[in-house]
Design a protein around this motif. Structure first.
Motif, PDB file in Angstrom:
ATOM      1  N   GLY A  90      14.523   2.204  -5.344  1.00 38.70           N
ATOM      2  CA  GLY A  90      13.759   3.391  -4.993  1.00 38.70           C
ATOM      3  C   GLY A  90      12.688   3.748  -6.000  1.00 38.70           C
ATOM      4  O   GLY A  90      11.619   4.248  -5.623  1.00 38.70           O
ATOM      5  N   GLU A  91      12.956   3.515  -7.271  1.00 35.13           N
ATOM      6  CA  GLU A  91      11.955   3.839  -8.299  1.00 35.13           C
ATOM      7  C   GLU A  91      10.702   2.989  -8.130  1.00 35.13           C
ATOM      8  O   GLU A  91       9.573   3.494  -8.193  1.00 35.13           O
ATOM      9  CB  GLU A  91      12.555   3.617  -9.688  1.00 35.13           C
ATOM     10  N   GLN A  92      10.903   1.678  -7.899  1.00 36.51           N
ATOM     11  CA  GLN A  92       9.753   0.803  -7.688  1.00 36.51           C
ATOM     12  C   GLN A  92       9.048   1.125  -6.372  1.00 36.51           C
ATOM     13  O   GLN A  92       7.818   1.056  -6.283  1.00 36.51           O
ATOM     14  CB  GLN A  92      10.196  -0.659  -7.712  1.00 36.51           C
ATOM     15  N   LEU A  93       9.819   1.490  -5.361  1.00 33.24           N
ATOM     16  CA  LEU A  93       9.216   1.870  -4.078  1.00 33.24           C
ATOM     17  C   LEU A  93       8.273   3.056  -4.256  1.00 33.24           C
ATOM     18  O   LEU A  93       7.150   3.065  -3.736  1.00 33.24           O
ATOM     19  CB  LEU A  93      10.303   2.197  -3.061  1.00 33.24           C
ATOM     20  N   ALA A  94       8.722   4.061  -4.998  1.00 33.48           N
ATOM     21  CA  ALA A  94       7.888   5.241  -5.243  1.00 33.48           C
ATOM     22  C   ALA A  94       6.640   4.865  -6.042  1.00 33.48           C
ATOM     23  O   ALA A  94       5.530   5.338  -5.751  1.00 33.48           O
ATOM     24  CB  ALA A  94       8.692   6.305  -5.971  1.00 33.48           C
ATOM     25  N   ALA A  95       6.801   3.994  -7.057  1.00 30.19           N
ATOM     26  CA  ALA A  95       5.653   3.578  -7.862  1.00 30.19           C
ATOM     27  C   ALA A  95       4.624   2.848  -7.006  1.00 30.19           C
ATOM     28  O   ALA A  95       3.405   3.034  -7.161  1.00 30.19           O
ATOM     29  CB  ALA A  95       6.125   2.689  -9.006  1.00 30.19           C
ATOM     30  N   ARG A  96       5.112   2.022  -6.083  1.00 32.53           N
ATOM     31  CA  ARG A  96       4.224   1.293  -5.194  1.00 32.53           C
ATOM     32  C   ARG A  96       3.445   2.253  -4.283  1.00 32.53           C
ATOM     33  O   ARG A  96       2.231   2.099  -4.083  1.00 32.53           O
ATOM     34  CB  ARG A  96       5.042   0.335  -4.323  1.00 32.53           C
ATOM     35  N   ALA A  97       4.163   3.220  -3.713  1.00 30.95           N
ATOM     36  CA  ALA A  97       3.493   4.191  -2.847  1.00 30.95           C
ATOM     37  C   ALA A  97       2.432   4.962  -3.621  1.00 30.95           C
ATOM     38  O   ALA A  97       1.334   5.231  -3.108  1.00 30.95           O
ATOM     39  CB  ALA A  97       4.517   5.143  -2.244  1.00 30.95           C
ATOM     40  N   ARG A  98       2.736   5.313  -4.868  1.00 32.07           N
ATOM     41  CA  ARG A  98       1.743   6.008  -5.706  1.00 32.07           C
ATOM     42  C   ARG A  98       0.541   5.109  -5.981  1.00 32.07           C
ATOM     43  O   ARG A  98      -0.593   5.598  -6.085  1.00 32.07           O
ATOM     44  CB  ARG A  98       2.370   6.440  -7.024  1.00 32.07           C
ATOM     45  N   ASP A  99       0.782   3.794  -6.120  1.00 28.68           N
ATOM     46  CA  ASP A  99      -0.341   2.867  -6.300  1.00 28.68           C
ATOM     47  C   ASP A  99      -1.293   2.939  -5.116  1.00 28.68           C
ATOM     48  O   ASP A  99      -2.521   2.986  -5.281  1.00 28.68           O
ATOM     49  CB  ASP A  99       0.175   1.427  -6.433  1.00 28.68           C
ATOM     50  N   ILE A 100      -0.737   2.932  -3.909  1.00 28.22           N
ATOM     51  CA  ILE A 100      -1.575   2.987  -2.700  1.00 28.22           C
ATOM     52  C   ILE A 100      -2.345   4.306  -2.652  1.00 28.22           C
ATOM     53  O   ILE A 100      -3.554   4.324  -2.369  1.00 28.22           O
ATOM     54  CB  ILE A 100      -0.714   2.818  -1.442  1.00 28.22           C
ATOM     55  N   GLN A 101      -1.664   5.405  -2.934  1.00 29.54           N
ATOM     56  CA  GLN A 101      -2.328   6.707  -2.944  1.00 29.54           C
ATOM     57  C   GLN A 101      -3.463   6.734  -3.960  1.00 29.54           C
ATOM     58  O   GLN A 101      -4.555   7.253  -3.694  1.00 29.54           O
ATOM     59  CB  GLN A 101      -1.317   7.806  -3.254  1.00 29.54           C
ATOM     60  N   PHE A 102      -3.208   6.169  -5.133  1.00 34.40           N
ATOM     61  CA  PHE A 102      -4.219   6.129  -6.194  1.00 34.40           C
ATOM     62  C   PHE A 102      -5.437   5.323  -5.758  1.00 34.40           C
ATOM     63  O   PHE A 102      -6.592   5.751  -5.938  1.00 34.40           O
ATOM     64  CB  PHE A 102      -3.610   5.523  -7.462  1.00 34.40           C
ATOM     65  N   VAL A 103      -5.209   4.145  -5.165  1.00 32.30           N
ATOM     66  CA  VAL A 103      -6.319   3.292  -4.756  1.00 32.30           C
ATOM     67  C   VAL A 103      -7.148   3.968  -3.667  1.00 32.30           C
ATOM     68  O   VAL A 103      -8.382   3.901  -3.675  1.00 32.30           O
ATOM     69  CB  VAL A 103      -5.804   1.914  -4.299  1.00 32.30           C
ATOM     70  N   ILE A 104      -6.504   4.650  -2.743  1.00 30.12           N
ATOM     71  CA  ILE A 104      -7.256   5.390  -1.718  1.00 30.12           C
ATOM     72  C   ILE A 104      -8.168   6.415  -2.381  1.00 30.12           C
ATOM     73  O   ILE A 104      -9.345   6.560  -2.017  1.00 30.12           O
ATOM     74  CB  ILE A 104      -6.298   6.077  -0.723  1.00 30.12           C
ATOM     75  N   GLY A 105      -7.641   7.123  -3.362  1.00 28.11           N
ATOM     76  CA  GLY A 105      -8.456   8.096  -4.082  1.00 28.11           C
ATOM     77  C   GLY A 105      -9.620   7.463  -4.805  1.00 28.11           C
ATOM     78  O   GLY A 105     -10.750   7.997  -4.787  1.00 28.11           O
ATOM     79  N   GLU A 106      -9.388   6.305  -5.422  1.00 26.90           N
ATOM     80  CA  GLU A 106     -10.450   5.618  -6.146  1.00 26.90           C
ATOM     81  C   GLU A 106     -11.537   5.099  -5.205  1.00 26.90           C
ATOM     82  O   GLU A 106     -12.719   5.065  -5.563  1.00 26.90           O
ATOM     83  CB  GLU A 106      -9.869   4.457  -6.957  1.00 26.90           C
ATOM     84  N   LEU A 107     -11.157   4.709  -4.002  1.00 29.35           N
ATOM     85  CA  LEU A 107     -12.142   4.238  -3.036  1.00 29.35           C
ATOM     86  C   LEU A 107     -13.128   5.347  -2.665  1.00 29.35           C
ATOM     87  O   LEU A 107     -14.276   5.077  -2.313  1.00 29.35           O
ATOM     88  CB  LEU A 107     -11.451   3.717  -1.774  1.00 29.35           C
TER      89      LEU A 107
END
Length: 310
Positions: free
Chosen positions: A106-123
């Protein structure tokens, strides 16, 4: 064997299928300062100057930016910007190490989801990445896709609920559609509760041999569970005969044994996902009808494959 659904799709969308326009390929490592975390990205931009929808791809356990190459290239040729995202802590750096399977948590799952959210913001913040013009990306047309652990990541981003409340939420309201290749039941908690909250269009893709027992006990049949338990409303399930877990990674491997998809699986996944992206991110009524009509995709599949919608 020729894939009839692929031929039918070519007749509907000949321009996108045959364009093969030049694709601009760019790479970067973006720093999420709030988490002190580096996020490698690989961007494919289709030719042209017009606004385009964007699809973010999340790799499986032990994967890298190479995961999903086959799918990403086809989607970019079809007119979408595609961003492959690499997830530190569950990427290729852990593959082959003792206990690497423990990263499926679950910890890695949450980190991955945050990665996607971050990249959307950066785009939405960055103007360029190398020669890639990020201003062409239409942030009102965002799709996400992923394979295996990446599919679980996409399920979380798309609205899956969890036994324990997570703040801020892993789901992202900016998304318009999602594709899960080799999706899975939730890591913990009730599957019924987990998937009842996924309301955006979602395409699940799996195969009759889609299992990796040396990593997880999830069976090929269980990979249909997310579709079965999601509420109706542009939800789709494609099951391909003899499709293995590795084939849906969409990756170019050094060996072909149970690795790269067969021509039939490759063509059918490309045709179905492109139609799904056109229907959801491009509002193409022909593509939507092909997905939902009894005389569309399902009518062209060979024996052993099946497609459902609700």
């Amino acid at each position: 064997m020729r894939c009839l659904c692929w031929l039918f799709w070519l007749a509907l969308f000949p321009t996108a299928a045959h364009a093969a326009s030049p694709i601009t390929l760019c790479e970067g490592v973006w720093l999420d300062a709030t988490r002190s975390r580096s996020v490698p990205v690989r961007i494919r931009m289709p030719a042209g100057r017009e606004k385009v929808g964007v699809i973010l791809f999340s790799h499986g356990l032990g994967g890298s930016l190479d995961a999903g190459t086959i799918w990403a290239h086809a989607w970019a040729e079809g007119g979408f910007a595609v961003v492959n995202v690499q997830h530190e802590g569950s990427d290729s750096a852990i593959f082959g190490k003792p206990g690497f399977k423990s990263a499926l948590n679950g910890e890695q799952l949450a980190a991955r989801a945050r990665d996607i959210q971050f990249v959307i913001g950066e785009l939405g913040r960055r103007l360029l990445e190398g020669p890639c013009d990020l201003q062409r990306i239409d942030l009102n047309r965002i799709g996400v896709a992923g394979h295996s652990f990446g599919a679980q990541t996409i399920q979380a981003i798309a609205g899956q609920s969890f036994p324990v409340k997570i703040e801020p939420p892993l789901s992202d309201p900016r998304l318009r559609a999602a594709v899960g290749l080799s999706p899975s039941p939730p890591l913990t908690g009730s599957p019924e509760s987990a998937f009842a909250t996924i309301r955006i269009p979602f395409l699940s893709i799996t195969g009759t041999a889609d299992a990796v027992p040396f990593v997880t006990p999830i069976t090929a049949l269980q990979r249909q569970q997310p579709f079965r338990l999601m509420p109706p409303g542009e939800k789709y399930l494609l099951v391909l005969k003899d499709g293995t877990h590795e084939m849906f990674a969409g990756q170019l491997f050094r060996t072909t044994l149970n690795g790269e998809p067969t021509p039939h699986i490759r063509n059918t996944v490309i045709a179905t996902t492109l139609a799904f992206w056109y229907a959801t991110l491009g509002h193409d009524k022909r593509a939507l009808q092909w997905l939902q009509s009894p005389t569309g995709l399902r009518a062209g599949l060979p024996p052993g494959d099946f497609f459902e919608s609700k």
